[in-house]
Design a protein around this motif. Structure first.
Motif, PDB file in Angstrom:
ATOM      1  N   THR A  22     -42.968   5.321 -43.509  1.00  0.00           N
ATOM      2  CA  THR A  22     -43.618   5.251 -42.253  1.00  0.00           C
ATOM      3  C   THR A  22     -44.016   6.932 -41.649  1.00  0.00           C
ATOM      4  O   THR A  22     -43.153   7.801 -41.734  1.00  0.00           O
ATOM      5  N   GLY A  23     -44.905   6.649 -40.920  1.00  0.00           N
ATOM      6  CA  GLY A  23     -45.585   8.041 -40.110  1.00  0.00           C
ATOM      7  C   GLY A  23     -45.641   7.588 -38.634  1.00  0.00           C
ATOM      8  O   GLY A  23     -45.495   6.526 -38.098  1.00  0.00           O
ATOM      9  N   ALA A  24     -46.319   8.765 -37.746  1.00  0.00           N
ATOM     10  CA  ALA A  24     -46.518   8.473 -36.482  1.00  0.00           C
ATOM     11  C   ALA A  24     -47.019   7.145 -35.944  1.00  0.00           C
ATOM     12  O   ALA A  24     -46.698   6.693 -34.832  1.00  0.00           O
ATOM     13  N   GLY A  25     -47.693   6.547 -36.898  1.00  0.00           N
ATOM     14  CA  GLY A  25     -48.625   5.234 -36.350  1.00  0.00           C
ATOM     15  C   GLY A  25     -47.771   4.303 -36.181  1.00  0.00           C
ATOM     16  O   GLY A  25     -48.110   3.149 -35.268  1.00  0.00           O
ATOM     17  N   VAL A  26     -46.680   3.987 -36.799  1.00  0.00           N
ATOM     18  CA  VAL A  26     -45.557   3.080 -36.377  1.00  0.00           C
ATOM     19  C   VAL A  26     -44.961   3.232 -35.076  1.00  0.00           C
ATOM     20  O   VAL A  26     -44.637   2.272 -34.238  1.00  0.00           O
ATOM     21  N   GLN A 101     -40.934   9.575 -41.598  1.00  0.00           N
ATOM     22  CA  GLN A 101     -41.093  10.947 -41.018  1.00  0.00           C
ATOM     23  C   GLN A 101     -40.880  11.221 -39.484  1.00  0.00           C
ATOM     24  O   GLN A 101     -40.849  11.970 -39.148  1.00  0.00           O
ATOM     25  N   ASN A 102     -40.551   9.914 -39.088  1.00  0.00           N
ATOM     26  CA  ASN A 102     -40.346   9.956 -37.475  1.00  0.00           C
ATOM     27  C   ASN A 102     -38.807  10.290 -37.320  1.00  0.00           C
ATOM     28  O   ASN A 102     -37.964  10.145 -37.982  1.00  0.00           O
ATOM     29  N   GLU A 114     -28.495   1.653 -41.000  1.00  0.00           N
ATOM     30  CA  GLU A 114     -28.660   2.864 -41.227  1.00  0.00           C
ATOM     31  C   GLU A 114     -28.630   3.226 -42.621  1.00  0.00           C
ATOM     32  O   GLU A 114     -29.474   4.180 -43.248  1.00  0.00           O
ATOM     33  N   GLU A 115     -27.912   2.543 -43.434  1.00  0.00           N
ATOM     34  CA  GLU A 115     -28.095   3.070 -44.911  1.00  0.00           C
ATOM     35  C   GLU A 115     -29.134   2.790 -45.658  1.00  0.00           C
ATOM     36  O   GLU A 115     -29.436   3.315 -46.934  1.00  0.00           O
ATOM     37  N   ALA A 116     -30.003   2.217 -44.989  1.00  0.00           N
ATOM     38  CA  ALA A 116     -31.464   1.788 -45.847  1.00  0.00           C
ATOM     39  C   ALA A 116     -32.485   2.696 -45.230  1.00  0.00           C
ATOM     40  O   ALA A 116     -33.751   2.615 -45.880  1.00  0.00           O
ATOM     41  N   ILE A 117     -32.235   3.521 -44.248  1.00  0.00           N
ATOM     42  CA  ILE A 117     -33.115   4.309 -43.604  1.00  0.00           C
ATOM     43  C   ILE A 117     -33.005   5.592 -44.152  1.00  0.00           C
ATOM     44  O   ILE A 117     -31.971   6.101 -43.959  1.00  0.00           O
ATOM     45  N   ILE A 118     -34.033   6.408 -44.459  1.00  0.00           N
ATOM     46  CA  ILE A 118     -33.958   7.750 -45.015  1.00  0.00           C
ATOM     47  C   ILE A 118     -34.931   8.414 -44.054  1.00  0.00           C
ATOM     48  O   ILE A 118     -36.119   8.330 -44.138  1.00  0.00           O
ATOM     49  N   GLU A 119     -34.389   9.495 -43.365  1.00  0.00           N
ATOM     50  CA  GLU A 119     -35.187  10.087 -42.512  1.00  0.00           C
ATOM     51  C   GLU A 119     -35.454  11.634 -42.708  1.00  0.00           C
ATOM     52  O   GLU A 119     -34.506  12.618 -42.793  1.00  0.00           O
ATOM     53  N   LEU A 120     -36.493  11.792 -43.271  1.00  0.00           N
ATOM     54  CA  LEU A 120     -36.794  13.138 -43.822  1.00  0.00           C
ATOM     55  C   LEU A 120     -37.087  14.108 -43.021  1.00  0.00           C
ATOM     56  O   LEU A 120     -36.746  15.306 -43.234  1.00  0.00           O
ATOM     57  N   HIS A 121     -37.305  13.851 -41.689  1.00  0.00           N
ATOM     58  CA  HIS A 121     -37.571  14.937 -40.571  1.00  0.00           C
ATOM     59  C   HIS A 121     -36.470  15.135 -39.563  1.00  0.00           C
ATOM     60  O   HIS A 121     -36.472  15.494 -38.647  1.00  0.00           O
ATOM     61  N   GLY A 122     -35.511  14.237 -39.935  1.00  0.00           N
ATOM     62  CA  GLY A 122     -34.169  14.035 -38.975  1.00  0.00           C
ATOM     63  C   GLY A 122     -34.287  13.241 -37.921  1.00  0.00           C
ATOM     64  O   GLY A 122     -35.139  12.264 -37.994  1.00  0.00           O
ATOM     65  N   ASN A 123     -33.362  13.146 -36.981  1.00  0.00           N
ATOM     66  CA  ASN A 123     -33.188  12.212 -36.023  1.00  0.00           C
ATOM     67  C   ASN A 123     -32.990  12.898 -34.707  1.00  0.00           C
ATOM     68  O   ASN A 123     -32.199  13.627 -34.435  1.00  0.00           O
TER      69      ASN A 123
END
Length: 256
Positions: A22-26, A101-102, A114-123
């Protein structure tokens, strides 16, 4: 578009292991402005490079000031239609991971664990020490700055505390990148949702998926540079497309 939504529903229904990217559009459908678009946060609050953030307390204070403006603008946002459908797909056992990316933490708020979410740009919902990794809440960092007129430091090791996001010039998180690669290479269906697919290395994951013979679906309002690579491209409002797809799949299968 009706035929495209039928095809998307069929692809999801036949998938053994789907991954969502997902990107910003979500998040824009939740009232969160796109960082990069005209009028977005970065046109009003110029990003501060990571090395500059480290270089001086004055720069760190300015970075925090800008971040509080952003945080206050998005802190009340709640998951939108796309988040809810994605969470439904996860709980239906169709989607194994959400690579995002969000930084708004809305996938977790929608019910994806949480364990299923991969945050490439952090939180962006919390901060952490750059030295020892200790977690701090944003409210704590604000209180520290207001009390001492200096940027926050770790109470454990005295290291620099920064939002848990990836800044310009900061190295991508190795663990998250490794998890994202593993999930991508395990997928037989890769859904790229609401991303312009222009920011690398994050945008390399749809390419990885396709190179590993996964089917690639891109849904975005505007064309992307990877559209020619995709098995299916749908141009439209993401929430509308996903909600219609969930209807095709049946509410008994997708609890959203």
């Amino acid at each position: 578009m009706e035929d495209d939504i039928d095809e998307l529903a069929q692809m999801i229904q036949s998938a053994g292991r789907a991954v969502v990217f997902t990107g910003a559009g979500v998040s824009t459908e939740c009232g969160i402005p796109d960082f990069r678009s005209p009028g977005g946060f970065w046109t009003r609050y110029k990003p501060i490079e990571f090395d500059d953030f480290l270089a001086s307390e004055e720069t760190r204070l300015e970075a925090w000031r800008r971040y509080f403006n952003i945080y206050d603008a998005v802190a009340q946002a709640v998951p939108g239609p796309s988040h809810k459908v994605i969470a439904g797909l996860y709980h239906a056992g169709i989607v194994s991971h959400v690579i995002t990316q969000n930084i708004d933490d809305l996938h977790r708020a929608s019910g994806v664990p949480e364990e299923a979410i991969i945050e490439l740009h952090g939180n962006g919902s919390y901060a952490k020490c750059l030295s020892c990794g200790e977690r701090y809440e944003i409210a704590w960092a604000r209180a520290q700055i207001e009390a001492g007129r200096r940027p926050p430091y770790c109470s454990t090791c005295a290291g620099i505390v920064k939002t848990a996001t990836i800044s310009f010039g900061q190295a991508m998180p190795e663990a998250e990148m490794a998890r994202a690669r593993a999930a991508t290479f395990d997928a037989d269906l890769f859904l790229a949702l609401g991303s312009s697919l222009q920011v690398f290395p994050a945008a390399s994951f749809p390419v990885m998926a396709k190179s590993n013979r996964a089917r690639l679906v891109i849904i975005n309002r505007e064309p992307t540079g990877l559209d020619a690579l995709a098995d299916l491209v749908i141009a439209g409002e993401l929430g509308d497309v996903l909600s219609a797809t969930a209807e095709r799949l049946g509410r008994q299968q997708i609890a959203c």
